[in-house]
Design an enzyme around this catalytic site. Structure first.
Site, PDB file in Angstrom:
ATOM      1  N   TYR A 116      35.722  60.359  83.493  1.00 47.85           N
ATOM      2  CA  TYR A 116      36.994  61.015  83.137  1.00 47.85           C
ATOM      3  C   TYR A 116      36.890  62.527  83.315  1.00 47.85           C
ATOM      4  O   TYR A 116      37.777  63.158  83.905  1.00 47.85           O
ATOM      5  CB  TYR A 116      37.322  60.661  81.686  1.00 47.85           C
ATOM      6  N   LYS A 128      39.175  65.104  85.686  1.00 49.78           N
ATOM      7  CA  LYS A 128      40.000  66.229  85.216  1.00 49.78           C
ATOM      8  C   LYS A 128      39.518  67.556  85.827  1.00 49.78           C
ATOM      9  O   LYS A 128      40.336  68.454  86.083  1.00 49.78           O
ATOM     10  CB  LYS A 128      40.003  66.286  83.688  1.00 49.78           C
TER      11      LYS A 128
HETATM   12  N1  LIG Z   1      45.596  62.059  73.981  1.00 55.96           N
HETATM   13  C1  LIG Z   1      44.614  62.963  74.086  1.00 55.96           C
HETATM   14  O1  LIG Z   1      43.834  63.187  73.133  1.00 55.96           O
HETATM   15  C2  LIG Z   1      44.443  63.732  75.383  1.00 55.96           C
HETATM   16  C3  LIG Z   1      43.530  64.792  75.397  1.00 55.96           C
HETATM   17  C4  LIG Z   1      43.342  65.505  76.567  1.00 55.96           C
HETATM   18  C5  LIG Z   1      44.060  65.166  77.699  1.00 55.96           C
HETATM   19  N2  LIG Z   1      44.934  64.128  77.669  1.00 55.96           N
HETATM   20  C6  LIG Z   1      45.659  63.802  78.921  1.00 55.96           C
HETATM   21  O2  LIG Z   1      47.061  63.855  78.680  1.00 55.96           O
HETATM   22  C7  LIG Z   1      47.730  62.865  79.438  1.00 55.96           C
HETATM   23  C8  LIG Z   1      48.556  61.980  78.507  1.00 55.96           C
HETATM   24  O3  LIG Z   1      47.705  61.434  77.516  1.00 55.96           O
HETATM   25  P1  LIG Z   1      48.284  60.492  76.356  1.00 55.96           P
HETATM   26  O4  LIG Z   1      47.224  60.389  75.318  1.00 55.96           O
HETATM   27  O5  LIG Z   1      49.631  60.933  75.963  1.00 55.96           O
HETATM   28  O6  LIG Z   1      48.320  59.109  77.140  1.00 55.96           O
HETATM   29  P2  LIG Z   1      49.002  57.707  76.766  1.00 55.96           P
HETATM   30  O7  LIG Z   1      47.988  56.656  77.086  1.00 55.96           O
HETATM   31  O8  LIG Z   1      49.640  57.728  75.428  1.00 55.96           O
HETATM   32  O9  LIG Z   1      50.174  57.644  77.848  1.00 55.96           O
HETATM   33  C9  LIG Z   1      49.894  57.607  79.224  1.00 55.96           C
HETATM   34  C10 LIG Z   1      51.095  56.987  79.924  1.00 55.96           C
HETATM   35  O10 LIG Z   1      50.758  56.877  81.311  1.00 55.96           O
HETATM   36  C11 LIG Z   1      51.197  55.623  81.779  1.00 55.96           C
HETATM   37  N3  LIG Z   1      50.331  55.192  82.874  1.00 55.96           N
HETATM   38  C12 LIG Z   1      49.031  54.802  82.807  1.00 55.96           C
HETATM   39  N4  LIG Z   1      48.598  54.415  84.011  1.00 55.96           N
HETATM   40  C13 LIG Z   1      49.638  54.567  84.872  1.00 55.96           C
HETATM   41  C14 LIG Z   1      49.808  54.312  86.248  1.00 55.96           C
HETATM   42  N5  LIG Z   1      48.835  53.786  87.004  1.00 55.96           N
HETATM   43  N6  LIG Z   1      51.012  54.601  86.807  1.00 55.96           N
HETATM   44  C15 LIG Z   1      52.023  55.107  86.063  1.00 55.96           C
HETATM   45  N7  LIG Z   1      51.931  55.340  84.739  1.00 55.96           N
HETATM   46  C16 LIG Z   1      50.744  55.068  84.144  1.00 55.96           C
HETATM   47  C17 LIG Z   1      51.069  54.673  80.588  1.00 55.96           C
HETATM   48  O11 LIG Z   1      51.947  53.550  80.741  1.00 55.96           O
HETATM   49  C18 LIG Z   1      51.438  55.581  79.420  1.00 55.96           C
HETATM   50  O12 LIG Z   1      52.828  55.505  79.090  1.00 55.96           O
HETATM   51  C19 LIG Z   1      46.646  62.092  80.207  1.00 55.96           C
HETATM   52  O13 LIG Z   1      46.544  62.615  81.512  1.00 55.96           O
HETATM   53  C20 LIG Z   1      45.387  62.389  79.416  1.00 55.96           C
HETATM   54  O14 LIG Z   1      44.220  62.311  80.206  1.00 55.96           O
HETATM   55  C21 LIG Z   1      45.141  63.389  76.538  1.00 55.96           C
END
Ligand SMILES: NC(=O)c1ccc[n+]([C@@H]2O[C@H](COP(=O)([O-])OP(=O)(O)OC[C@H]3O[C@@H](n4cnc5c(N)ncnc54)[C@H](O)[C@@H]3O)[C@@H](O)[C@H]2O)c1
Length: 259
Positions: free
Chosen positions: A161, A165
């Site tokens: 991961y 990123k």
């Molecule tokens: N939640 C955290 O703690 C966190 C921290 C740092 C970075 N991020 C980044 O922020 C972003 C959002 O994170 P989140 O926690 O809100 O995620 P989440 O899992 O709640 O939501 C991700 C969404 O992406 C959609 N998705 C997944 N695979 C897909 C695909 N192949 N095609 C289309 N849609 C797809 C899912 O259906 C989901 O609705 C991500 O890129 C994640 O890496 C999250």
């Protein structure tokens, strides 16, 4: 300053695509951009979830299904947006996955699958959006959702991961360079820990994450972020307030990275 304060964050008349907006950070961001006046395209693999979010947004916002692993579905989505909306101003390149794999066991297939979604898929989305913005001639804003893991060691078992990123942040810089002449600004947001907006279903055998980010005291503000606290700096980057910011990686981690 000639600009009045209320103009700094308004998005009236603009069209924004938020990928992965059926849940989490994407959902919070879709809501905030709509509240700022944008017509929001709620894009997700989960069409039912996206529809539920779009139903509450107003401004003729709508849901659309796409899959980061299917190039054709990405192209079709932007073709549809071009036909229905006639313009694109903002992309929040947020959809992504974050399974954890122990470094010593990770397979080539696991590596490949994560990079396909988080790097190639997000690159395709960025490129299609930027080309549509370029064709429109009105400039544009792109925010890639990266992670603190791309810049600092934060959680165990995230080598794949973190590499995805870091690659995305490199894409941010390259795209900022290539599209600056079109007034398309490209930045990354790097969240630290973010509390789930909705309860997550825990899979069997799921082990709680460990590592520096989870160590008490390391997050200086003492808690994970609410998704709205990631959405707010995203709004800053895509509004008039962010008019002179491009090619940057903005860390939003409650002080973890300096602790
Ligand atoms: N939640 C955290 O703690 C966190 C921290 C740092 C970075 N991020 C980044 O922020 C972003 C959002 O994170 P989140 O926690 O809100 O995620 P989440 O899992 O709640 O939501 C991700 C969404 O992406 C959609 N998705 C997944 N695979 C897909 C695909 N192949 N095609 C289309 N849609 C797809 C899912 O259906 C989901 O609705 C991500 O890129 C994640 O890496 C999250």
């Amino acid at each position: 300053m000639s600009q009045v304060f209320s103009d700094l964050f308004t998005l009236h008349g603009q069209v924004a695509v938020v990928t992965g907006a059926a849940s989490g950070i994407g959902k919070a961001t879709a809501r905030l951009l709509a509240a700022a006046g944008a017509r929001v395209v709620v894009a997700d693999k989960d069409l039912e979830g996206a529809q539920r979010v779009a139903d509450d947004l107003g401004n003729d916002s709508f849901a659309i299904a796409f899959d980061l692993t299917e190039d054709a579905s990405i192209r079709t989505m932007f073709l549809y947006i071009s036909e229905v909306c006639g313009r694109l101003d903002i992309l929040i390149n947020n959809a992504g996955i974050y399974p954890r794999y122990a470094l010593q066991d990770v397979t080539q297939a696991q590596w490949h699958d994560m990079q396909t979604v988080n790097v190639w898929g997000c690159f395709m989305v960025l490129r299609e959006a930027a080309l549509l913005m370029r064709a429109g001639g009105n400039g544009g804003r792109i925010v890639n959702l990266s992670s603190i893991g791309g810049a600092r060691t934060a959680v165990h078992d995230q080598v794949v991961y973190n590499a995805s990123k870091a690659a995305l942040d490199s894409i941010t810089q390259s795209a900022a360079l290539e599209f600056a002449g079109d007034r398309i600004l490209v930045n990354s947001i790097l969240p630290g820990a973010v509390a789930p907006l909705d309860p997550k279903v825990k899979t069997a055998g799921h082990a709680a994450p460990t590592g520096p980010l989870l160590t008490p005291g390391r997050i200086l503000l003492g808690r994970a972020a609410h998704a709205n606290e990631i959405a707010a700096p995203i709004l800053m980057l895509v509004s008039a307030a962010g008019a002179y910011i491009t090619g940057q990686t903005l860390i939003v981690d409650g002080g973890f990275s300096i602790s």
